[in-house]
Structures are given as structure tokens and as C-alpha cells.
Write an enzyme that holds these catalytic residues in place. Structure first.
Site, PDB file in Angstrom:
ATOM      1  N   LYS A 179       0.989  -1.015   0.101  1.00  0.00           N
ATOM      2  CA  LYS A 179       0.001  -0.051   0.018  1.00  0.00           C
ATOM      3  C   LYS A 179       0.698   1.689   0.613  1.00  0.00           C
ATOM      4  O   LYS A 179       1.416   1.897   1.172  1.00  0.00           O
ATOM      5  CB  LYS A 179      -1.229  -0.128   1.052  1.00  0.00           C
ATOM      6  N   GLY A 232       6.483   4.849   8.788  1.00  0.00           N
ATOM      7  CA  GLY A 232       5.494   5.916   8.644  1.00  0.00           C
ATOM      8  C   GLY A 232       5.655   7.246   9.907  1.00  0.00           C
ATOM      9  O   GLY A 232       6.572   6.925  10.510  1.00  0.00           O
ATOM     10  N   GLU A 254       9.144   1.534  10.713  1.00  0.00           N
ATOM     11  CA  GLU A 254      10.424   1.952  11.172  1.00  0.00           C
ATOM     12  C   GLU A 254       9.308   3.645  11.418  1.00  0.00           C
ATOM     13  O   GLU A 254       8.552   4.148   9.975  1.00  0.00           O
ATOM     14  CB  GLU A 254      10.862   2.042   9.620  1.00  0.00           C
ATOM     15  N   CYS A 288      13.508  10.664   7.033  1.00  0.00           N
ATOM     16  CA  CYS A 288      12.839   9.935   8.835  1.00  0.00           C
ATOM     17  C   CYS A 288      14.675  10.234   9.356  1.00  0.00           C
ATOM     18  O   CYS A 288      14.717  10.318  10.512  1.00  0.00           O
ATOM     19  CB  CYS A 288      12.614   8.213   9.237  1.00  0.00           C
ATOM     20  N   GLU A 385      10.268  16.094  15.312  1.00  0.00           N
ATOM     21  CA  GLU A 385      10.389  16.241  14.304  1.00  0.00           C
ATOM     22  C   GLU A 385       9.437  17.012  13.564  1.00  0.00           C
ATOM     23  O   GLU A 385       8.439  17.036  12.847  1.00  0.00           O
ATOM     24  CB  GLU A 385       9.691  14.605  13.646  1.00  0.00           C
TER      25      GLU A 385
END
Ligand code: NAD
Length: 483
Positions: A179, A232, A254, A288, A385
Site C-alpha cells: 500500500k 511512516g 520504521e 526520517c 520531528e
């Protein structure tokens, strides 16, 4: 050379064929360099996911489940070759879809090919062990595929993340349902078509685009999925873990990061400087493992801020196809999120900003790179973040303080340390809380061969490198009593 045809971007790829989503609905996907609609993508829902999972189950229980590791290795190598031949095509597609400057998009396409090559070569190197046990026994272990694996992928590095998770899953004999993110479906669909053309049997890799809360949730909650690999945000990662718990299936998560580079006063600054800045602005900071915090020992602090500021001032931001230092963010929604965090920057100095070129279309999702200096370690810009081209520089006095600041967020993905003192390098490598530590360099996202994953809110489980082959297999112990 085979070029992916992508006759329709608004379909799913299931069981080796293009299919309209059952609900016949589509979603617009914008070109972030202009803000205009690039194409429509399929709005897959639970029925499409169900169809894809059934196709994967049939493939796994059929011929695909009987392939040898050598056959899978050969096939992955062929897929890798085809991806290599289509690098420019894929890079252009990605640049238009997510706004990544062409050179960076090309690096992602090469990484996708490398993952296929790496896992193609590794497929027949994975083996179990024999274990000394009681007299009269022979005990050994087998590494078996999970079965059907679900892969939920974000928009920031679609090709790299598909390569690392689908590559390892296929090498170990799983059948996959992928997906992709709403904003970034094109290279996922093109990859599925390339893999099919290279000989991957129908049903072994299925792609269902759609909304996270529809297609994504249907995939992570599907009763016939045996393993979920999610990359994500932390918020969605928690949902995925909860939904996997309902079926007691393993998950690899992750998630995000706030990764530091620690610069000691004996650092080789000339060598460090390109890494300090690039690790923050690569992919417009939507990485990330971006290094969004730069910790500098007091004696060199002013020098580092001045050198970084000079680089920032020269940074140019513009459309992906202009291939400048920085492209647009993935969407205007992401731009609004970044600007929202930046509006809370009170109390820190802006040391420098880059520029947006005059010809950049007004509807594009552009944010000029920003360097902040003198941040206190607990400031929101030093803790959250941001996922934009923003770095903060934080001063420290001694090694203990550097470790406390470096480890002082909820994340733990990547860290780096710049020092010429070998003993300090070893101490820092042990004490930094991160899944990867770089000494006198920094690798945001790179390194097909290097195991990667987080601690804390950055997630758990490891992908990339040989280590991923363990994540995508289940260990079985066989104990034979033969006297
Ligand atoms: P996101 O979590 O919003 O979306 C990621 C994927 O999850 C998309 O495919 C989305 O459609 C899907 N999704 C959304 N809601 C869902 C739900 N309820 N159930 C199932 N699936 C759902 O993240 P994003 O905004 O696409 O990506 C940015 C985030 O990803 C950042 O936080 C970044 O740090 C992280 N990231 C981590 C890594 C890593 O390897 N650690 C790599 C890239 C990105």
C-alpha cells in the site's frame, strides 16, 4: 529496454493485471512543484485489499511457495537489472510525483535496483544452524517465510523503502501486498509492472493505492496477513501495532527521528561541513534519518554556525525538474505543517536562510531552508520531528553533556560523532542511543547493506542489509531423535 507503460495510474495491480478499484473511485495526486493535479490514483478499499491478499495467498500456497532460493535470487537480480535500465524514467516519474530534485530521485531509483541486486545475491545465502543437543539427537533450524506480508510505505523515499522491504520479503519467499502513500503511487505501480515483466509470477507482488484509513487500515487489520512492515509516522505506527496485536502478527515499525550529529572541538570541520548540511536538507528535510540537530562543542560553536550559515545562504530551492539543492515539500499540506512548527521558533536565532528561485511556480509547496542557532535542547524545534529543510545548532561543553543532549529526545534512529580521538569515538558509539551510529561521516538513508531501524519512538525491528532476511522469516527448530 522495457519502459513501464503505466497505461492507467488510477488502477490497482493485483494478481499480475491492472484492475479498477472496486468502488471505481479515484483520488487526485498533485505535482508539488506546481501545485497542479498530476494524475488520478485509485482509491482502493477493503474489498481491493481483500482481493490482493487472496491473490497473494494463492501465490504463496502455489508455485511461488515451492521456488528455490536460487530461483528467487535469479529473479530478483533480473528485476534489479530492469530497474537499472529504467533509472532515468523512474527518477523523472518520482520527481514529478513527490517533488524530489532529479539527482536525488535518480539516487533512489539506483537504490531500488541495488536492493534487488543485493537481496537477489543474498537469497540463497540464508540458512539455519545445527545445535549440539542430547546424545542420539540431531537438531537444526530452518528459516521459513511468514507467508503473506503487508507493506505500508510513506511518500518520502518510496523507491528505497519498497526496495528494502519488498526486496527482503521476496528473497525469503513471501508474497506481498503493498500500500503506497496517497501522494506517491507512481513508482510503486511502475515497479510492480517491471517486476512482472521480469518474470515475477502473478499474485506475488500486488499494489493497492488508496487512503491510509481505508486501504492501509484494511491491510494492517487483515486476518490473512502474516507480517506487517510499516514505515511512516509515529501516530500511525501505533495504530498498526495495535491492529497487528489483534491477530498476533509481527510488525516492523520504521518511524520518525530527531537525529543528532555531535561535533567535538578536535573535529575535521572541512570534512564534516558537507555532511552537517546535506544530512539536514536532503529531500527537503523529509527524511526520517535527517540530521536535524547539530551539537557543537563550545570552542568551535561560532565557527561551525558561520560555516553552516554560509552554505545555507547559497542553497537554492525550486522545481524538481530544475534539479537544484532543494525541491518543494511533498504537498501544500506538508508545507502548512512545517510552517506551523516554524511559527513556534520564538527564543532561537535564525542563523541563515536559503532562497526560493524567482521562477518557482506560486502554487508549489516551497519552503526555504532555515538554520537556527542557539537552541536550548528542550525547545520544540530541537525536540519535534519537523520534516522540512530545517536544522538547529545546539552548543555543549563536555562529552557527558553531549551524550545527554544527543539522547535527550524520544527518538533514536541515527547519530553521528565527529572527533579525531579514537577512544572518544568508541565511547560515543556505545553511548549514543540509535539504531545506526556513524563516526566521522553521516548516512541519511543510504547503505543498502547496512541494517537500519530505531529505538524508542523511532520504532523497532531492522530492515536493510542481511539482517532484514531474519525479519522476513520465521525460525523453526527441528529436533530428531534417532538413537
Ligand atoms: P504516515 O504515517 O501518515 O503514512 C505512512 C503510510 O501509512 C501511508 O501509506 C499512509 O497511507 C498509511 N496510513 C495512514 N494512516 C493509516 C492507517 N490508519 N492505517 C494504515 N495505514 C495508514 O506517514 P507519512 O506522512 O507518509 O510519512 C512521514 C513519516 O514517516 C515521518 O514521521 C517519517 O519520519 C516517517 N518515516 C520513517 C522512516 C524510517 O525508516 N524510520 C522512513 C521514512 C519515513
Amino acid at each position: 529496454m522495457f519502459e513501464p507503460l503505466l497505461p492507467r495510474t488510477d488502477q490497482c495491480f493485483i494478481n499480475g493485471i491492472w484492475l479498477d478499484p472496486m468502488g471505481r473511485q479515484t483520488l487526485p495526486s498533485a505535482n508539488p512543484s506546481t501545485g497542479e493535479t498530476l494524475c488520478e490514483i485509485a482509491r482502493g478499499t477493503d474489498t481491493d485489499i481483500d482481493h490482493a491478499v487472496s491473490a497473494a495467498c494463492r501465490a504463496f500456497n502455489g508455485a511461488w511457495g515451492k521456488t528455490t532460493a536460487a530461483e528467487r535470487g535469479r529473479l530478483l537480480t533480473r528485476i534489479g537489472q530492469l530497474v537499472f535500465e529504467n533509472v532515468d524514467n523512474l527518477a523523472r516519474m518520482e520527481a514529478m510525483d513527490v517533488g524530489k530534485p532529479l539527482t536525488q530521485a535518480r539516487a533512489d531509483a539506483v537504490a531500488l535496483a541495488r536492493y534487488m541486486e543485493f537481496y537477489g545475491g543474498a537469497a540463497d545465502k540464508l540458512h539455519g544452524e545445527t545445535i549440539p543437543y542430547l546424545d542420539g539427537y540431531t537438531v537444526y533450524t530452518l528459516r521459513e517465510p511468514h507467508g503473506v506480508t503487508g507493506h505500508i510505505v510513506p511518500w518520502n523515499y518510496p523507491m528505497q523503502i519498497i526496495g528494502r522491504s519488498v526486496g527482503a520479503a521476496l528473497a525469503t519467499g513471501n508474497a506481498c501486498v503493498l500500500k503506497p502513500a496517497e501522494e506517491a503511487c507512481l513508482t510503486a505501480l511502475a515497479f510492480a509492472e517491471l517486476a512482472h515483466h521480469a518474470g515475477l509470477p502473478p499474485g506475488v507482488l500486488n499494489v493497492v493505492p488508496g487512503l491510509g484509513e481505508e486501504a492501509g487500515a484494511a491491510l494492517s487489520g487483515h486476518a490473512d496477513i502474516d507480517h506487517i512492515s510499516f514505515t511512516g509516522s509515529v501516530a500511525v505506527g501505533k495504530l498498526i501495532q495495535k491492529s497487528a496485536a489483534d491477530h498476533v502478527v509481527p510488525v516492523t515499525l520504521e518511524l520518525g527521528g530527531k537525529s543528532p550529529q555531535v561535533v567535538f572541538e578536535d573535529a575535521d570541520l572541512k570534512a564534516a561541513l558537507p555532511f552537517l548540511v546535506n544530512a539536514g536538507i536532503q529531500n527537503a528535510g523529509q527524511t526520517c534519518s535527517a540530521s536535524s540537530r547539530i551539537l557543537v562543542q563550545a570552542l568551535r560553536y561560532d565557527e561551525v554556525v558561520a560555516a553552516m550559515a554560509a552554505r545555507y545562504t547559497a542553497l537554492k530551492t525550486g522545481p524538481a525538474l530544475d534539479d537544484l539543492d532543494v525541491g518543494p515539500l511533498v504537498s501544500n499540506a506538508q508545507k502548512a505543517l512545517v510552517e506551523g512548527v516554524l511559527s513556534q521558533s520564538g527564543g532561537i536565532d535564525i542563523a541563515a536562510t536559503g532562497s526560493i528561485i524567482d521562477t518557482a511556480p506560486k502554487g508549489g509547496a516551497y519552503v526555504a531552508p532555515m538554520l537556527f542557532a542557539g537552541a536550548s535542547p528542550d525547545h520544540i524545534l530541537a525536540q519535534d520531528e519537523i520534516f522540512g529543510p530545517v536544522q538547529v545548532v545546539i552548543p555543549f561543553k563536555c562529552e557527558d553533556e553531549a551524550i545527554a543532549i544527543a539522547n535527550g529526545t524520544d527518538y533514536g534512529l541515527v547519530a553521528s560523532c565527529w572527533t579525531q580521538d579514537g577512544a572518544r569515538q568508541m565511547r560515543m558509539a556505545k553511548k549514543l542511543r540509535a539504531g545506526q551510529v556513524f563516526l566521522n561521516n553521516y548516512g541519511a538513508g543510504g547503505g543498502v547493506e547496512l541494517p537500519f531501524g530505531g529505538r524508542g519512538l523511532s520504532g523497532h525491528g531492522r530492515e536493510k542489509g542481511f539482517e532484514a532476511l531474519y525479519s522476513f522469516t520465521v525460525l523453526k527448530t527441528v529436533a530428531a531423535l534417532h538413537g
